[in-house]
Scaffold this active site. Structure first.
Site, PDB file in Angstrom:
ATOM      1  N   LYS A  97       0.803  -1.233   0.000  1.00  0.00           N
ATOM      2  CA  LYS A  97       0.000   0.000   0.000  1.00  0.00           C
ATOM      3  C   LYS A  97       0.836   1.285   0.000  1.00  0.00           C
ATOM      4  O   LYS A  97       0.432   2.268  -0.618  1.00  0.00           O
ATOM      5  CB  LYS A  97      -0.909   0.028   1.236  1.00  0.00           C
ATOM      6  CG  LYS A  97      -2.149  -0.819   1.112  1.00  0.00           C
ATOM      7  CD  LYS A  97      -3.013  -0.623   2.347  1.00  0.00           C
ATOM      8  CE  LYS A  97      -4.320  -1.344   2.199  1.00  0.00           C
ATOM      9  NZ  LYS A  97      -5.236  -1.083   3.305  1.00  0.00           N
ATOM     10  N   ASP A 137      -9.940   3.433   2.171  1.00  0.00           N
ATOM     11  CA  ASP A 137     -10.046   2.818   3.510  1.00  0.00           C
ATOM     12  C   ASP A 137     -10.717   3.757   4.514  1.00  0.00           C
ATOM     13  O   ASP A 137     -11.693   3.393   5.171  1.00  0.00           O
ATOM     14  CB  ASP A 137      -8.650   2.449   4.041  1.00  0.00           C
ATOM     15  CG  ASP A 137      -8.124   1.158   3.433  1.00  0.00           C
ATOM     16  OD1 ASP A 137      -8.940   0.291   3.061  1.00  0.00           O
ATOM     17  OD2 ASP A 137      -6.884   1.018   3.329  1.00  0.00           O
TER      18      ASP A 137
HETATM   19  P1  NAP Z   1      -0.717  -2.597  10.882  1.00  0.00           P
HETATM   20  O1  NAP Z   1      -0.311  -1.511   9.955  1.00  0.00           O
HETATM   21  O2  NAP Z   1       0.133  -3.801  11.026  1.00  0.00           O
HETATM   22  O3  NAP Z   1      -0.909  -1.934  12.354  1.00  0.00           O
HETATM   23  C1  NAP Z   1      -1.136  -2.736  13.504  1.00  0.00           C
HETATM   24  C2  NAP Z   1      -1.408  -1.837  14.713  1.00  0.00           C
HETATM   25  O4  NAP Z   1      -1.703  -2.697  15.831  1.00  0.00           O
HETATM   26  C3  NAP Z   1      -0.201  -0.997  15.145  1.00  0.00           C
HETATM   27  O5  NAP Z   1      -0.669   0.214  15.702  1.00  0.00           O
HETATM   28  C4  NAP Z   1       0.446  -1.877  16.221  1.00  0.00           C
HETATM   29  O6  NAP Z   1       1.197  -1.157  17.174  1.00  0.00           O
HETATM   30  C5  NAP Z   1      -0.792  -2.433  16.897  1.00  0.00           C
HETATM   31  N1  NAP Z   1      -0.495  -3.681  17.603  1.00  0.00           N
HETATM   32  C6  NAP Z   1      -0.309  -4.913  17.059  1.00  0.00           C
HETATM   33  N2  NAP Z   1      -0.052  -5.823  18.040  1.00  0.00           N
HETATM   34  C7  NAP Z   1      -0.069  -5.131  19.208  1.00  0.00           C
HETATM   35  C8  NAP Z   1       0.114  -5.499  20.569  1.00  0.00           C
HETATM   36  N3  NAP Z   1       0.356  -6.763  20.925  1.00  0.00           N
HETATM   37  N4  NAP Z   1       0.012  -4.544  21.524  1.00  0.00           N
HETATM   38  C9  NAP Z   1      -0.262  -3.252  21.178  1.00  0.00           C
HETATM   39  N5  NAP Z   1      -0.443  -2.835  19.905  1.00  0.00           N
HETATM   40  C10 NAP Z   1      -0.356  -3.758  18.934  1.00  0.00           C
HETATM   41  O7  NAP Z   1      -2.164  -3.152  10.502  1.00  0.00           O
HETATM   42  P2  NAP Z   1      -3.378  -2.400   9.751  1.00  0.00           P
HETATM   43  O8  NAP Z   1      -3.298  -2.684   8.307  1.00  0.00           O
HETATM   44  O9  NAP Z   1      -3.428  -0.996  10.216  1.00  0.00           O
HETATM   45  O10 NAP Z   1      -4.634  -3.229  10.305  1.00  0.00           O
HETATM   46  C11 NAP Z   1      -5.010  -3.147  11.660  1.00  0.00           C
HETATM   47  C12 NAP Z   1      -6.303  -3.931  11.876  1.00  0.00           C
HETATM   48  O11 NAP Z   1      -7.344  -3.339  11.093  1.00  0.00           O
HETATM   49  C13 NAP Z   1      -6.234  -5.393  11.443  1.00  0.00           C
HETATM   50  O12 NAP Z   1      -6.964  -6.142  12.399  1.00  0.00           O
HETATM   51  C14 NAP Z   1      -6.969  -5.431  10.123  1.00  0.00           C
HETATM   52  O13 NAP Z   1      -7.620  -6.659   9.876  1.00  0.00           O
HETATM   53  C15 NAP Z   1      -8.021  -4.341  10.333  1.00  0.00           C
HETATM   54  N6  NAP Z   1      -8.453  -3.701   9.075  1.00  0.00           N
HETATM   55  C16 NAP Z   1      -9.791  -3.690   8.792  1.00  0.00           C
HETATM   56  C17 NAP Z   1     -10.240  -3.094   7.640  1.00  0.00           C
HETATM   57  C18 NAP Z   1     -11.715  -3.086   7.312  1.00  0.00           C
HETATM   58  O14 NAP Z   1     -12.067  -2.819   6.160  1.00  0.00           O
HETATM   59  N7  NAP Z   1     -12.581  -3.330   8.261  1.00  0.00           N
HETATM   60  C19 NAP Z   1      -9.322  -2.460   6.750  1.00  0.00           C
HETATM   61  C20 NAP Z   1      -7.956  -2.475   7.080  1.00  0.00           C
HETATM   62  C21 NAP Z   1      -7.534  -3.098   8.245  1.00  0.00           C
HETATM   63  P3  NAP Z   1       2.776  -0.831  16.919  1.00  0.00           P
HETATM   64  O15 NAP Z   1       2.788   0.335  15.977  1.00  0.00           O
HETATM   65  O16 NAP Z   1       3.293  -0.494  18.274  1.00  0.00           O
HETATM   66  O17 NAP Z   1       3.378  -2.076  16.320  1.00  0.00           O
END
Ligand code: NAP
Length: 288
Positions: A74, A110
């Site tokens: 992305k 998004d």
């Molecule tokens: P990402 O870029 O990998 O970001 C993950 C986030 O979660 C970061 O802020 C990370 O913190 C935090 N995190 C992960 N494990 C953690 C832990 N053990 N303790 C504290 N913080 C933690 O992922 P993303 O693409 O943004 O997606 C995030 C979520 O949104 C996923 O569940 C995904 O399935 C969902 N999503 C949904 C949609 C929809 O259409 N509904 C669209 C996109 C994404 P750090 O920065 O500290 O690592």
């Protein structure tokens, strides 16, 4: 006919990213194409990190009509396209590409998908304070879009606070109508911020299938019953975070509507038509 819709004229759309086996997008878009009788098909192309340029060359050669982009591409794709919409430039991330007469133009739906999901549920965000947990790709798109669309204040908490600070700096520098603040992922601080907030959104990945028993908030007292709570996770349909919020009386929404509306906005960019939302909800729930 239903089983034999592909012909010499059928246009190709799809999704690039890795891994993609569990993506709901092919089911969503192909069902919508069939329902509206559009001569298009949507396929998932697993393209690993490091092969993005080759993947884009293939998309150009095959003259695809458009495609979605997911992790890990992305951010990197922004530099490789022929043009990028103004908001996707600020978000620094593209999830939708349209082939416009041979030029690949990038968009980001998004954050707009989440905003549309709030609007369709009658949840007010203009002039309001929104607290966001997480500072990954989804959090960045949502925070910047909400700020663009009139949220007065965005407060972002993240384990790695520097990532939240970078997103908040972008909001404070580029969107003067909205005020941003980065905070520690500390429940006492979050509780204080929720006292005058309208919406709380979980954008961390905590609570997905692999961490189904966990929630980014561990104490139910942190929630404020007057704050609308969103978890953008859609598998499971109800996360522990949502159950805890409901325990204290909060109204909640899961990530299905965001998923469908971001898909609807991509669909509209490619076809000029709206996705048949209610029909698609039925299709996605049936596959769960
Ligand atoms: P990402 O870029 O990998 O970001 C993950 C986030 O979660 C970061 O802020 C990370 O913190 C935090 N995190 C992960 N494990 C953690 C832990 N053990 N303790 C504290 N913080 C933690 O992922 P993303 O693409 O943004 O997606 C995030 C979520 O949104 C996923 O569940 C995904 O399935 C969902 N999503 C949904 C949609 C929809 O259409 N509904 C669209 C996109 C994404 P750090 O920065 O500290 O690592």
């Amino acid at each position: 006919m239903e089983n034999n819709f592909i012909q010499g004229t059928t246009g190709l759309t799809g999704l690039i990213g890795y891994p993609l086996k569990h993506s709901l997008s092919p089911s969503m878009h192909n069902s919508a194409f069939r329902k509206l009788g559009l001569d298009l098909v949507y396929l998932a192309f697993e393209i690993e990190d490091g092969s993005l340029q080759d993947g884009l060359n293939a998309m150009r050669t095959l003259n695809v009509k458009g495609f979605n982009v997911t992790m890990p591409h992305k951010q990197k794709i922004v530099q490789l396209l022929d043009g990028v919409s103004d908001d996707a430039k600020i978000i620094e991330s593209v999830n939708t590409v349209k082939n416009e007469n041979g030029k690949l133009i990038g968009y980001n739906t998004d954050g707009k998908g989440l905003v549309k999901a709030l609007e369709e549920s009658g949840i007010a965000y203009k002039g309001k304070k929104v607290v966001i947990l997480g500072a990954g790709g989804a959090a960045r798109a949502i925070a910047i879009q909400l700020a663009f669309d009139g949220a007065a204040q965005i407060v972002m908490a993240n384990r790695t606070i520097i990532k939240a600070k970078m997103i908040i700096n972008t909001i404070n520098e580029k969107i003067p109508t909205s005020k941003g603040k980065a905070i520690e992922m500390d429940e006492e601080i979050i509780k204080e911020e929720l006292k005058d907030a309208s919406i709380l959104i979980n954008c961390t990945s905590i609570g997905m299938k692999s961490t189904i028993d966990q929630s980014p908030i561990s104490n139910v007292d942190t929630f404020n019953k007057d704050v609308f709570v969103v978890d953008i996770i859609y598998d499971p349909l109800k996360t522990k975070f949502m159950s805890m919020a409901e325990e204290v009386g909060c109204k909640t929404m899961n990530g299905i509507d965001m998923l469908i509306y971001q898909g609807d906005l991509s669909f509209n960019i490619w076809t000029g038509e709206d996705m048949p939302i209610e029909y698609i909800k039925e299709v996605l729930f049936k596959t769960k």
